[in-house]
Motif scaffolding. Structure first.
Motif, short mmCIF file in Angstrom:
data_model
loop_
_atom_site.label_atom_id
_atom_site.label_comp_id
_atom_site.label_asym_id
_atom_site.label_seq_id
_atom_site.Cartn_x
_atom_site.Cartn_y
_atom_site.Cartn_z
N VAL A 1 -55.41 0.15 13.21
CA VAL A 1 -55.57 -1.23 12.77
C VAL A 1 -56.97 -1.48 12.23
O VAL A 1 -57.20 -2.41 11.44
N VAL A 2 -57.92 -0.62 12.61
CA VAL A 2 -59.30 -0.76 12.15
C VAL A 2 -59.39 -0.72 10.63
O VAL A 2 -60.24 -1.38 10.02
N ASP A 3 -58.50 0.03 9.99
CA ASP A 3 -58.56 0.15 8.53
C ASP A 3 -58.35 -1.19 7.84
O ASP A 3 -58.95 -1.46 6.80
N ALA A 4 -57.50 -2.04 8.42
CA ALA A 4 -57.21 -3.34 7.81
C ALA A 4 -58.09 -4.45 8.37
O ALA A 4 -58.34 -5.45 7.69
N ALA A 5 -58.54 -4.31 9.61
CA ALA A 5 -59.34 -5.33 10.26
C ALA A 5 -60.82 -5.15 9.92
O ALA A 5 -61.22 -4.20 9.24
N ASP A 6 -61.64 -6.07 10.43
CA ASP A 6 -63.09 -5.99 10.23
C ASP A 6 -63.77 -5.23 11.36
O ASP A 6 -64.95 -4.92 11.28
N GLY A 7 -63.02 -4.97 12.44
CA GLY A 7 -63.55 -4.26 13.60
C GLY A 7 -62.43 -4.09 14.60
O GLY A 7 -61.26 -4.38 14.31
N TYR A 8 -62.77 -3.60 15.78
CA TYR A 8 -61.76 -3.45 16.84
C TYR A 8 -62.21 -4.25 18.05
O TYR A 8 -63.37 -4.18 18.47
N GLY A 9 -61.26 -5.02 18.66
CA GLY A 9 -61.55 -5.82 19.83
C GLY A 9 -60.70 -5.39 21.00
O GLY A 9 -59.49 -5.64 21.01
N GLU B 1 -58.70 3.36 28.29
CA GLU B 1 -59.97 4.04 28.08
C GLU B 1 -60.65 3.63 26.77
O GLU B 1 -61.87 3.59 26.67
N PHE B 2 -59.90 3.38 25.73
CA PHE B 2 -60.38 2.88 24.43
C PHE B 2 -61.35 3.82 23.72
O PHE B 2 -62.07 3.39 22.81
N GLY B 3 -61.38 5.08 24.13
CA GLY B 3 -62.24 6.03 23.43
C GLY B 3 -61.79 6.29 22.01
O GLY B 3 -62.62 6.37 21.08
N ARG B 4 -60.49 6.41 21.78
CA ARG B 4 -59.97 6.63 20.42
C ARG B 4 -60.28 5.44 19.53
O ARG B 4 -60.66 5.59 18.36
N GLU B 5 -60.13 4.25 20.10
CA GLU B 5 -60.38 3.04 19.33
C GLU B 5 -61.87 2.93 18.97
O GLU B 5 -62.22 2.55 17.84
N ARG B 6 -62.72 3.28 19.93
CA ARG B 6 -64.16 3.25 19.65
C ARG B 6 -64.51 4.25 18.56
O ARG B 6 -65.28 3.93 17.65
N ASN B 7 -63.94 5.43 18.63
CA ASN B 7 -64.22 6.45 17.61
C ASN B 7 -63.70 6.03 16.24
O ASN B 7 -64.37 6.27 15.22
N ALA B 8 -62.53 5.38 16.22
CA ALA B 8 -61.98 4.92 14.95
C ALA B 8 -62.89 3.88 14.31
O ALA B 8 -63.13 3.89 13.09
N ALA B 9 -63.40 2.97 15.12
CA ALA B 9 -64.31 1.95 14.60
C ALA B 9 -65.60 2.58 14.10
O ALA B 9 -66.12 2.22 13.03
N THR C 1 -66.06 5.65 13.02
CA THR C 1 -65.78 6.40 11.80
C THR C 1 -65.67 5.47 10.60
O THR C 1 -66.13 5.81 9.49
N ALA C 2 -65.07 4.30 10.82
CA ALA C 2 -64.90 3.33 9.73
C ALA C 2 -66.16 2.52 9.46
O ALA C 2 -66.21 1.75 8.50
N GLY C 3 -67.18 2.68 10.31
CA GLY C 3 -68.41 1.91 10.14
C GLY C 3 -68.22 0.45 10.44
O GLY C 3 -68.88 -0.41 9.84
N LYS C 4 -67.34 0.16 11.40
CA LYS C 4 -67.03 -1.23 11.76
C LYS C 4 -67.33 -1.47 13.24
O LYS C 4 -67.31 -0.53 14.04
N PRO C 5 -67.62 -2.71 13.63
CA PRO C 5 -68.01 -2.98 15.01
C PRO C 5 -66.86 -2.87 16.00
O PRO C 5 -65.71 -3.13 15.67
N PHE C 6 -67.22 -2.49 17.21
CA PHE C 6 -66.29 -2.39 18.33
C PHE C 6 -66.77 -3.37 19.40
O PHE C 6 -67.92 -3.32 19.83
N ALA C 7 -65.89 -4.27 19.81
CA ALA C 7 -66.23 -5.26 20.83
C ALA C 7 -65.23 -5.15 21.97
O ALA C 7 -64.08 -4.73 21.77
N ILE C 8 -65.65 -5.56 23.16
CA ILE C 8 -64.78 -5.41 24.32
C ILE C 8 -65.07 -6.49 25.36
O ILE C 8 -66.22 -6.85 25.58
N HIS C 9 -64.00 -7.02 25.98
CA HIS C 9 -64.17 -7.91 27.12
C HIS C 9 -64.75 -7.12 28.29
O HIS C 9 -64.36 -5.98 28.52
N ALA C 10 -65.62 -7.75 29.07
CA ALA C 10 -66.18 -7.07 30.23
C ALA C 10 -66.68 -8.09 31.24
O ALA C 10 -67.25 -9.13 30.86
#
Length: 338
Positions: free
Chosen positions: A143-151, A159-167, A169-178
């Protein structure tokens, strides 16, 4: 275009009487001069955390816990989102975005459920409204390809490691609830080296040190945290460590009104009015490298004009304090959006 009155100029929001000159959507200069205008000109708001899809379920779920309301995959909001007709969802989101535009919000950092289709839906809802949604997609990393980042929903959900890596790689921000419910998911979230954390209600000294050491901005949503009974974020401690931006969170439980959010945090947390205004404008813009959020030459002219002679604001001795603690939608005279 020229806007006259008291302009909250620069990064310190200094009240300057004069005329603001705008050309082709860009702030050119501020001419300091006496003016008869009682208008107050300030940067339009940047809502640093929203879930606008929840617009289909305003005030649903009375008496439910936070997990019962929003936890994926079977929290109430997720069930309602799955059941919603697409046209119904788009129209509901459009209505919330229109409300945001009318009340001075220029951009929103949106955590958008629904994967790729969810990204397309909010872009459709935002067409012609004027509010720019910076879309943090959710679901499959692609979804990172179409979005502006990953949330990400939170480290307790995966774990969200794949999602973080995808963001990355795409040069887009990764944000997370914590740290919304407790502190257990904060260190795992920090281990992902996020570009933004959301909530941090239960941040402890170790977490604050890590946030400061890594320069990670935090979006806080105090009204939402109060409604869901998880406590209030340590706003003062966070501000002393990093950039803190203000968001309104779930439309299910709170209107996306930055006026209400500013007033709440100003009166319930140990923060000064200029700090709150920065949280509601420049801080959110800085998270996504937006060239707006401050009234300054060379910045995009995303502006809010308030009637300083309204019944509510007339006689204010401290303009910035009045904007933060007192102003509301009835004081809006004009919103300048792209």
């Amino acid at each position: 275009m020229e806007l006259s009155g008291t302009v909250l100029w620069g990064e310190d929001y200094e009240p300057v009487q004069g005329t603001l000159v705008v050309d082709d959507g860009e702030i050119v200069r501020l001419d300091e001069e006496r003016t008869d205008s009682t208008d107050i000109v300030l940067p339009a708001f940047v809502n640093a955390h929203t879930h606008i899809g929840d617009s289909i379920a305003k005030e649903a779920g009375r008496g439910l816990t936070l997990e019962e309301l929003v936890a994926p995959p079977d929290g109430l909001k997720h069930r309602l989102l799955r059941e919603a007709d697409r046209s119904e969802l788009v129209e509901a989101m459009r209505r919330s975005l229109q409300f945001m535009a009318e009340t001075g919000t220029a951009a929103t950092l949106e955590f958008r459920e629904g994967g790729l289709e969810g990204v397309h839906a909010i872009r459709e809802a935002a067409k012609g409204v004027g509010v720019e949604p910076f879309v943090f997609g959710r679901g499959d990393p692609a979804v990172v390809d179409a979005a502006d980042g990953y949330g990400a929903s939170g480290a307790a959900d995966g774990e969200f490691g794949r999602e973080r890596n995808a963001a990355r790689t795409a040069g887009k921000p990764f944000a997370i609830h914590a740290g919304e419910v407790d502190a257990t998911d904060i260190n795992p979230a920090l281990d992902l080296d996020p570009d933004m954390l959301v909530h941090m209600v239960h941040a402890e000294q170790l977490h604050l040190d890590r946030v400061e050491d890594n320069g990670i901005p935090v979006a806080v949503c105090p009204r939402s945290n109060l409604v869901t009974d998880v406590g209030l974020p340590p706003v003062r401690e966070l501000l002393d460590r990093t950039t803190v931006a203000l968001g309104t969170d779930n439309v299910m439980t709170n209107s996306p009104s930055m006026f209400r959010e500013m007033e709440f945090v100003a009166k319930c947390c140990d923060v000064e009015a200029p700090e709150v205004l920065e949280m509601a404008t420049r801080a959110g813009a800085s998270v996504v490298d937006g060239n707006y959020g401050v009234v300054k030459a060379g910045r995009e002219a995303r502006l809010l004009v308030l009637d300083g002679d309204s019944h509510n604001l007339a006689g204010a001795r401290d303009v910035v304090r009045a904007v933060v603690r007192r102003a509301g939608s009835s004081d809006v005279e004009r919103v300048v959006l792209p």
